[in-house]
Design an enzyme around this catalytic site. Structure first.
Site, PDB file in Angstrom:
ATOM      1  N   GLY A 158       0.914  -1.127  -0.042  1.00 54.48           N
ATOM      2  CA  GLY A 158      -0.056   0.164  -0.141  1.00 54.48           C
ATOM      3  C   GLY A 158       1.008   1.307   0.172  1.00 54.48           C
TER       4      GLY A 158
ATOM      5  N   GLU B  22       9.500  -3.107   4.751  1.00 55.91           N
ATOM      6  CA  GLU B  22      10.126  -2.283   3.545  1.00 55.91           C
ATOM      7  C   GLU B  22      11.483  -2.934   3.326  1.00 55.91           C
ATOM      8  OE1 GLU B  22       8.629   0.830   1.621  1.00 55.91           O
ATOM      9  OE2 GLU B  22       6.883   1.247   3.067  1.00 55.91           O
TER      10      GLU B  22
ATOM     11  N   GLY C 280       1.602   5.604   4.518  1.00 51.73           N
ATOM     12  CA  GLY C 280      -0.005   6.102   5.327  1.00 51.73           C
ATOM     13  C   GLY C 280      -0.872   4.970   5.275  1.00 51.73           C
ATOM     14  N   SER C 281      -0.625   4.044   4.484  1.00 53.23           N
ATOM     15  CA  SER C 281      -1.863   2.993   4.380  1.00 53.23           C
ATOM     16  C   SER C 281      -2.000   1.950   5.665  1.00 53.23           C
ATOM     17  CB  SER C 281      -1.848   2.405   3.117  1.00 53.23           C
ATOM     18  OG  SER C 281      -0.581   1.538   3.009  1.00 53.23           O
ATOM     19  N   GLY C 282      -1.231   1.959   6.585  1.00 51.11           N
ATOM     20  CA  GLY C 282      -1.196   1.173   7.784  1.00 51.11           C
ATOM     21  C   GLY C 282      -0.181  -0.043   7.848  1.00 51.11           C
ATOM     22  N   LYS C 283       0.640  -0.081   6.865  1.00 49.23           N
ATOM     23  CA  LYS C 283       1.501  -1.302   6.891  1.00 49.23           C
ATOM     24  C   LYS C 283       2.295  -1.450   8.152  1.00 49.23           C
ATOM     25  CE  LYS C 283       3.765   0.118   3.084  1.00 49.23           C
ATOM     26  NZ  LYS C 283       3.067   1.238   2.918  1.00 49.23           N
ATOM     27  N   SER C 284       2.948  -0.562   8.480  1.00 47.75           N
ATOM     28  CA  SER C 284       3.727  -0.481   9.881  1.00 47.75           C
ATOM     29  C   SER C 284       2.791  -0.549  10.936  1.00 47.75           C
ATOM     30  CB  SER C 284       4.872   0.832   9.864  1.00 47.75           C
ATOM     31  OG  SER C 284       5.508   1.025   8.885  1.00 47.75           O
TER      32      SER C 284
HETATM   33  P1  ADP Z   1       2.376   2.997   6.322  1.00 45.01           P
HETATM   34  O1  ADP Z   1       3.406   2.193   6.998  1.00 45.01           O
HETATM   35  O2  ADP Z   1       1.670   2.050   5.295  1.00 45.01           O
HETATM   36  O3  ADP Z   1       3.427   3.982   5.658  1.00 45.01           O
HETATM   37  P2  ADP Z   1       1.708   3.558   8.998  1.00 45.01           P
HETATM   38  O4  ADP Z   1       1.143   2.420   9.659  1.00 45.01           O
HETATM   39  O5  ADP Z   1       2.826   4.113   9.395  1.00 45.01           O
HETATM   40  O6  ADP Z   1       1.535   3.573   7.392  1.00 45.01           O
HETATM   41  O7  ADP Z   1       0.566   4.923   9.063  1.00 45.01           O
HETATM   42  C1  ADP Z   1      -0.889   4.602   9.134  1.00 45.01           C
HETATM   43  C2  ADP Z   1      -1.676   6.142   9.509  1.00 45.01           C
HETATM   44  O8  ADP Z   1      -1.212   6.117  10.972  1.00 45.01           O
HETATM   45  C3  ADP Z   1      -1.163   7.257   8.662  1.00 45.01           C
HETATM   46  O9  ADP Z   1      -2.026   7.950   8.573  1.00 45.01           O
HETATM   47  C4  ADP Z   1       0.080   7.776   9.761  1.00 45.01           C
HETATM   48  O10 ADP Z   1       0.234   9.027   9.845  1.00 45.01           O
HETATM   49  C5  ADP Z   1      -0.715   7.132  11.187  1.00 45.01           C
HETATM   50  N1  ADP Z   1       0.245   7.242  12.232  1.00 45.01           N
HETATM   51  C6  ADP Z   1       1.352   5.811  12.272  1.00 45.01           C
HETATM   52  N2  ADP Z   1       2.110   5.979  13.355  1.00 45.01           N
HETATM   53  C7  ADP Z   1       1.582   7.125  14.026  1.00 45.01           C
HETATM   54  C8  ADP Z   1       1.985   7.759  15.254  1.00 45.01           C
HETATM   55  N3  ADP Z   1       3.015   6.940  16.000  1.00 45.01           N
HETATM   56  N4  ADP Z   1       1.343   8.828  15.697  1.00 45.01           N
HETATM   57  C9  ADP Z   1       0.032   9.174  15.007  1.00 45.01           C
HETATM   58  N5  ADP Z   1      -0.263   8.775  13.991  1.00 45.01           N
HETATM   59  C10 ADP Z   1       0.538   7.915  13.328  1.00 45.01           C
HETATM   60 MG    MG Z   2       5.545   2.262   7.004  1.00 44.93          MG
END
Ligand code: ADP
Ligand code: MG
Length: 313
Positions: free
Chosen positions: A36, A159, A39-43
């Site tokens: 994705g 990643e 910002g899609s929620g992978k991490s």
């Molecule tokens: P990805 O890994 O796909 O880039 P993330 O899981 O990092 O996506 O993020 C999903 C959403 O959660 C995004 O909108 C991101 O800004 C938000 N987000 C992630 N971590 C945090 C955090 N520690 N505090 C606030 N918002 C977060």
């Molecule tokens: Mg990520």
């Protein structure tokens, strides 16, 4: 003991911000790709399955264990985060020994494990060098080694292919496949579907915190074959490459860029194009600087998988 990673109606909010919403998944061993855009929620999903985050709602269960019980879960999970941070001045082998110490493994057993895994990721030659001096590919490999050194059943790799050249990528991919063949779970994330679709047993597509599609790769790939994908190849020998590509039936169009140092290739089978490129680089020594899907992000892929509005299914 269960061999699955399960999410039941899992949501994670960061205050008001949605991380992931209403995720239901049940993943078996093998390679799972979480794909994705940023910002899609992978991490977030990865942090939930490794116990670094607790869900706001719903339930996560990993091999039958709740990530709330870190003592039970930690020995079974290896996690490479997307960040490239290492203790200052640390050397490759030293990093692995300290990871093992964290898992309570010391002495001769630790030294043997460290050397075994260094061989496995082909870093034995650089074991006593500082990680800070490693190339990007070597850093990705030492991170993988550090996640793998205590022999976990589950590897969560955020990643891991990011920023690697085609050769380094092919090497790592070979390792993922070996690890999966051993019966482990290998969860990899990417924002580029075509980086992982050829190696994954299943793919989970995420968009804005929702699982928008999932399935076995053959199904997803079938849909792909009807939609040629554009791949940007940068090379000082672009005109020669154009001639070579044209001879392959999966290539439907080749366009030379104005600077004559790049090509946009439209192909029905990106994996065949990647294999061809690897062969040209390795066997014919053709200089290839970069290979990337020409679409800015994976949204173009979603469009034909889930419709132009990206509606949530
Ligand atoms: P990805 O890994 O796909 O880039 P993330 O899981 O990092 O996506 O993020 C999903 C959403 O959660 C995004 O909108 C991101 O800004 C938000 N987000 C992630 N971590 C945090 C955090 N520690 N505090 C606030 N918002 C977060
Ligand atoms: Mg990520």
């Amino acid at each position: 003991m269960s061999d699955r990673i399960r999410f039941e109606n899992v949501s994670k909010f960061y205050g008001e911000v949605l991380g992931v919403n209403r995720v239901d998944l049940s993943l078996g061993p093998g390679i799972t790709a979480l794909v994705g855009p940023n910002g899609s929620g992978k991490s977030t999903l990865m942090n939930l399955m490794t116990g670094l985050l607790r869900p706001t709602r719903g339930r996560v269960e990993v091999l039958g264990i709740s990530p709330r019980d870190p003592a039970d879960l930690l020995p079974r999970v290896g996690y490479c985060t997307q960040y490239d941070a290492f203790p200052r001045g640390v050397k490759g082998r030293q990093l692995l020994l300290s990871t093992l110490r964290f898992h309570g493994i010391r002495g001769e057993e630790a030294r043997q494990s460290a050397d075994r895994v260094l061989d496995r990721v082909q870093l034995a030659y650089a074991a006593r060098r500082k990680v800070a001096g490693y190339s990007k590919g070597m850093r990705q490999r030492i991170k993988l080694a550090s996640a793998l050194v205590h022999e976990p059943r589950i590897l969560v790799l955020d990643e891991p292919l990011n920023g690697l050249d085609p050769m380094a990528r092919a090497e790592l991919i070979g390792l993922f496949q070996e690890l999966a063949t051993e019966g482990r779970h290998v969860i990899v994330s990417s924002h580029i579907l075509h980086e992982v679709d050829m190696i994954a047993d299943r793919v989970v597509l995420l968009n804005q915190g929702y699982v928008v599609a999932r399935g076995d790769i053959p199904e997803v790939r079938e849909e792909m074959t009807e939609h040629p994908l554009q791949i940007l190849v940068r090379s000082p020998e672009a005109p020669d490459l154009a001639g070579i590509f044209f001879r392959h039936e999966h290539v439907v169009q080749v366009e030379l860029l104005d600077d004559r140092k790049g090509l946009i290739v439209k192909t029905r089978r990106p994996e065949s194009l990647y294999l061809l490129l690897n062969r040209l680089v390795v066997e014919e020594d053709l200089p290839v600087e970069s290979v990337a899907p020409a679409d800015e992000d994976v949204l173009a892929v979603y469009e034909y998988l889930i419709g132009p509005e990206g509606e949530v299914v």
